[in-house]
Each structure stands twice: as structure tokens, then as C-alpha cells.
Design a protein around this motif. Structure first.
Motif, PDB file in Angstrom:
ATOM      1  N   GLU A  22       0.989  -1.253  -0.009  1.00  0.00           N
ATOM      2  CA  GLU A  22       0.126  -0.089  -0.042  1.00  0.00           C
ATOM      3  C   GLU A  22       0.951   1.389  -0.039  1.00  0.00           C
ATOM      4  O   GLU A  22       2.135   1.276   0.676  1.00  0.00           O
ATOM      5  CB  GLU A  22      -0.683   0.115   1.371  1.00  0.00           C
ATOM      6  CG  GLU A  22      -1.772  -1.247   1.209  1.00  0.00           C
ATOM      7  CD  GLU A  22      -2.810  -1.070   2.425  1.00  0.00           C
ATOM      8  OE1 GLU A  22      -2.389  -0.382   3.541  1.00  0.00           O
ATOM      9  OE2 GLU A  22      -3.681  -1.491   2.705  1.00  0.00           O
ATOM     10  N   PHE A  23       0.306   2.407  -0.769  1.00  0.00           N
ATOM     11  CA  PHE A  23       1.116   3.628  -0.623  1.00  0.00           C
ATOM     12  C   PHE A  23       0.336   4.592  -0.344  1.00  0.00           C
ATOM     13  O   PHE A  23      -1.079   4.522  -0.633  1.00  0.00           O
ATOM     14  CB  PHE A  23       1.549   3.797  -2.252  1.00  0.00           C
ATOM     15  CG  PHE A  23       2.613   3.015  -2.685  1.00  0.00           C
ATOM     16  CD1 PHE A  23       4.011   3.322  -2.244  1.00  0.00           C
ATOM     17  CD2 PHE A  23       2.381   1.791  -3.144  1.00  0.00           C
ATOM     18  CE1 PHE A  23       5.086   2.415  -2.840  1.00  0.00           C
ATOM     19  CE2 PHE A  23       3.323   0.868  -3.814  1.00  0.00           C
ATOM     20  CZ  PHE A  23       4.867   1.140  -3.355  1.00  0.00           C
ATOM     21  N   TYR A  24       0.648   5.650   0.555  1.00  0.00           N
ATOM     22  CA  TYR A  24      -0.058   6.661   0.831  1.00  0.00           C
ATOM     23  C   TYR A  24       0.335   7.964   0.156  1.00  0.00           C
ATOM     24  O   TYR A  24       1.631   8.204  -0.047  1.00  0.00           O
ATOM     25  CB  TYR A  24      -0.162   6.757   2.558  1.00  0.00           C
ATOM     26  CG  TYR A  24      -0.396   5.697   3.113  1.00  0.00           C
ATOM     27  CD1 TYR A  24      -2.074   5.650   3.548  1.00  0.00           C
ATOM     28  CD2 TYR A  24       0.411   4.534   3.633  1.00  0.00           C
ATOM     29  CE1 TYR A  24      -2.389   4.417   4.152  1.00  0.00           C
ATOM     30  CE2 TYR A  24      -0.196   3.346   4.161  1.00  0.00           C
ATOM     31  CZ  TYR A  24      -1.556   3.232   4.420  1.00  0.00           C
ATOM     32  OH  TYR A  24      -2.281   2.460   5.093  1.00  0.00           O
ATOM     33  N   VAL A  25      -0.321   8.982  -0.061  1.00  0.00           N
ATOM     34  CA  VAL A  25      -0.007  10.278  -0.498  1.00  0.00           C
ATOM     35  C   VAL A  25      -0.310  11.133   0.908  1.00  0.00           C
ATOM     36  O   VAL A  25      -1.220  11.181   1.458  1.00  0.00           O
ATOM     37  CB  VAL A  25      -0.728  10.642  -1.541  1.00  0.00           C
ATOM     38  CG1 VAL A  25      -0.540  12.310  -1.871  1.00  0.00           C
ATOM     39  CG2 VAL A  25      -0.760  10.156  -2.905  1.00  0.00           C
ATOM     40  N   VAL A  26       0.956  11.696   1.105  1.00  0.00           N
ATOM     41  CA  VAL A  26       1.006  12.404   2.443  1.00  0.00           C
ATOM     42  C   VAL A  26       1.222  13.970   2.046  1.00  0.00           C
ATOM     43  O   VAL A  26       2.175  14.151   1.340  1.00  0.00           O
ATOM     44  CB  VAL A  26       1.844  11.738   3.640  1.00  0.00           C
ATOM     45  CG1 VAL A  26       1.348  10.499   3.914  1.00  0.00           C
ATOM     46  CG2 VAL A  26       3.332  11.762   2.938  1.00  0.00           C
ATOM     47  N   LYS A  33       4.207  20.256   0.573  1.00  0.00           N
ATOM     48  CA  LYS A  33       4.521  19.356  -0.253  1.00  0.00           C
ATOM     49  C   LYS A  33       4.054  17.985  -0.242  1.00  0.00           C
ATOM     50  O   LYS A  33       3.813  17.695   0.814  1.00  0.00           O
ATOM     51  CB  LYS A  33       5.880  19.264  -0.726  1.00  0.00           C
ATOM     52  CG  LYS A  33       6.522  20.508  -1.277  1.00  0.00           C
ATOM     53  CD  LYS A  33       7.860  20.234  -1.485  1.00  0.00           C
ATOM     54  CE  LYS A  33       8.598  21.731  -1.911  1.00  0.00           C
ATOM     55  NZ  LYS A  33      10.142  21.603  -2.241  1.00  0.00           N
ATOM     56  N   CYS A  34       3.758  17.486  -1.170  1.00  0.00           N
ATOM     57  CA  CYS A  34       3.059  15.842  -1.164  1.00  0.00           C
ATOM     58  C   CYS A  34       4.130  15.087  -1.411  1.00  0.00           C
ATOM     59  O   CYS A  34       5.156  15.595  -2.316  1.00  0.00           O
ATOM     60  CB  CYS A  34       1.758  15.863  -2.058  1.00  0.00           C
ATOM     61  SG  CYS A  34       0.520  16.690  -1.497  1.00  0.00           S
ATOM     62  N   GLU A  35       4.160  13.705  -0.872  1.00  0.00           N
ATOM     63  CA  GLU A  35       4.986  12.727  -1.220  1.00  0.00           C
ATOM     64  C   GLU A  35       4.048  11.277  -1.077  1.00  0.00           C
ATOM     65  O   GLU A  35       3.454  11.093  -0.382  1.00  0.00           O
ATOM     66  CB  GLU A  35       5.979  12.773  -0.117  1.00  0.00           C
ATOM     67  CG  GLU A  35       7.265  11.925  -0.494  1.00  0.00           C
ATOM     68  CD  GLU A  35       8.548  12.186   0.488  1.00  0.00           C
ATOM     69  OE1 GLU A  35       9.396  11.389   0.498  1.00  0.00           O
ATOM     70  OE2 GLU A  35       8.503  13.354   0.947  1.00  0.00           O
ATOM     71  N   ALA A  36       4.764  10.469  -1.622  1.00  0.00           N
ATOM     72  CA  ALA A  36       4.262   9.030  -1.822  1.00  0.00           C
ATOM     73  C   ALA A  36       4.916   8.098  -0.946  1.00  0.00           C
ATOM     74  O   ALA A  36       6.238   8.123  -1.163  1.00  0.00           O
ATOM     75  CB  ALA A  36       4.125   8.501  -3.113  1.00  0.00           C
ATOM     76  N   GLY A  48      -4.735  10.010   0.803  1.00  0.00           N
ATOM     77  CA  GLY A  48      -5.288   8.721   0.259  1.00  0.00           C
ATOM     78  C   GLY A  48      -4.443   7.654   0.292  1.00  0.00           C
ATOM     79  O   GLY A  48      -3.250   7.895   0.419  1.00  0.00           O
ATOM     80  N   LYS A  49      -4.991   6.461   0.041  1.00  0.00           N
ATOM     81  CA  LYS A  49      -4.396   5.103   0.047  1.00  0.00           C
ATOM     82  C   LYS A  49      -4.411   4.711  -1.387  1.00  0.00           C
ATOM     83  O   LYS A  49      -5.555   4.589  -1.873  1.00  0.00           O
ATOM     84  CB  LYS A  49      -5.021   4.367   1.178  1.00  0.00           C
ATOM     85  CG  LYS A  49      -4.064   2.820   1.292  1.00  0.00           C
ATOM     86  CD  LYS A  49      -4.713   2.202   2.564  1.00  0.00           C
ATOM     87  CE  LYS A  49      -6.051   1.697   2.510  1.00  0.00           C
ATOM     88  NZ  LYS A  49      -6.435   0.627   3.321  1.00  0.00           N
ATOM     89  N   TYR A  50      -3.442   3.980  -2.005  1.00  0.00           N
ATOM     90  CA  TYR A  50      -3.150   3.541  -3.215  1.00  0.00           C
ATOM     91  C   TYR A  50      -2.706   2.299  -3.334  1.00  0.00           C
ATOM     92  O   TYR A  50      -1.614   1.995  -2.595  1.00  0.00           O
ATOM     93  CB  TYR A  50      -2.800   4.744  -4.250  1.00  0.00           C
ATOM     94  CG  TYR A  50      -3.198   5.895  -4.169  1.00  0.00           C
ATOM     95  CD1 TYR A  50      -4.471   6.267  -4.873  1.00  0.00           C
ATOM     96  CD2 TYR A  50      -2.866   6.831  -3.335  1.00  0.00           C
ATOM     97  CE1 TYR A  50      -5.081   7.212  -4.812  1.00  0.00           C
ATOM     98  CE2 TYR A  50      -3.711   8.287  -3.249  1.00  0.00           C
ATOM     99  CZ  TYR A  50      -4.926   8.401  -4.200  1.00  0.00           C
ATOM    100  OH  TYR A  50      -5.291   9.463  -3.872  1.00  0.00           O
ATOM    101  N   GLY A  51      -2.906   1.417  -4.201  1.00  0.00           N
ATOM    102  CA  GLY A  51      -2.298  -0.139  -4.513  1.00  0.00           C
ATOM    103  C   GLY A  51      -1.120   0.142  -5.192  1.00  0.00           C
ATOM    104  O   GLY A  51      -0.164  -0.859  -5.215  1.00  0.00           O
ATOM    105  N   ALA A  56      -0.199   6.450  -6.918  1.00  0.00           N
ATOM    106  CA  ALA A  56      -0.247   7.575  -6.034  1.00  0.00           C
ATOM    107  C   ALA A  56       0.171   8.705  -6.703  1.00  0.00           C
ATOM    108  O   ALA A  56      -0.184   9.824  -6.355  1.00  0.00           O
ATOM    109  CB  ALA A  56       0.356   6.872  -5.009  1.00  0.00           C
ATOM    110  N   LYS A  57       1.179   8.297  -7.560  1.00  0.00           N
ATOM    111  CA  LYS A  57       1.621   9.691  -8.205  1.00  0.00           C
ATOM    112  C   LYS A  57       0.620  10.352  -9.049  1.00  0.00           C
ATOM    113  O   LYS A  57       0.751  11.510  -9.299  1.00  0.00           O
ATOM    114  CB  LYS A  57       2.869   9.312  -9.131  1.00  0.00           C
ATOM    115  CG  LYS A  57       4.266   8.942  -8.193  1.00  0.00           C
ATOM    116  CD  LYS A  57       5.334   8.614  -9.079  1.00  0.00           C
ATOM    117  CE  LYS A  57       6.663   8.268  -7.979  1.00  0.00           C
ATOM    118  NZ  LYS A  57       7.793   8.272  -8.930  1.00  0.00           N
TER     119      LYS A  57
END
Length: 67
Positions: A22-26, A33-36, A48-51, A56-57
């Protein structure tokens, strides 16, 4: 036959955790700034949470908070 069944079970047991990644965009409010990432560090907001990392990007590109 038993040998093949044991081998298949071992392969599946080692591969399953990699498929459940699982990857999160924080969002970092300090730097705006955002980061995965794989986890959500303290002080950051989950967007959000992505597979996958690609999902995520793509999601980050469409978020106005992420610039």
C-alpha cells in the motif's frame, strides 16, 4: 505430487506480502508538499491510500494541495 503442492504453497506465501503493498499520499503542512510513502509519518496528513506507486503519483498530480 505432494512436493509440487508444498512448493506452490511456499511460493504463494512469499509472494503474497509483495502483492498487498500500500502507498499513501501524504501532505507536509510545514513545506506544503506531497509525497508518496509506505506509511504516514507523524505530523503529516494522509491524502489517500493507493495500491501502487504509479496510482499514487497520478493522484498527486491532480491534487491542488500538492501543487
Amino acid at each position: 505430487m505432494k512436493k509440487y503442492l508444498v512448493a506452490a504453497v511456499l511460493i504463494v506465501s512469499f509472494a503474497a506480502p509483495a502483492l498487498a503493498e500500500e502507498f499513501y499520499v501524504v501532505f507536509d503542512p510545514a513545506s506544503h508538499k506531497c509525497e508518496a510513502m509506505h506509511n504516514i509519518p507523524d505530523g503529516m496528513k494522509s491524502m489517500g491510500k493507493y495500491g501502487s506507486m504509479d496510482e499514487a503519483k497520478k493522484a498527486m498530480a491532480s491534487m491542488k494541495e500538492c501543487g
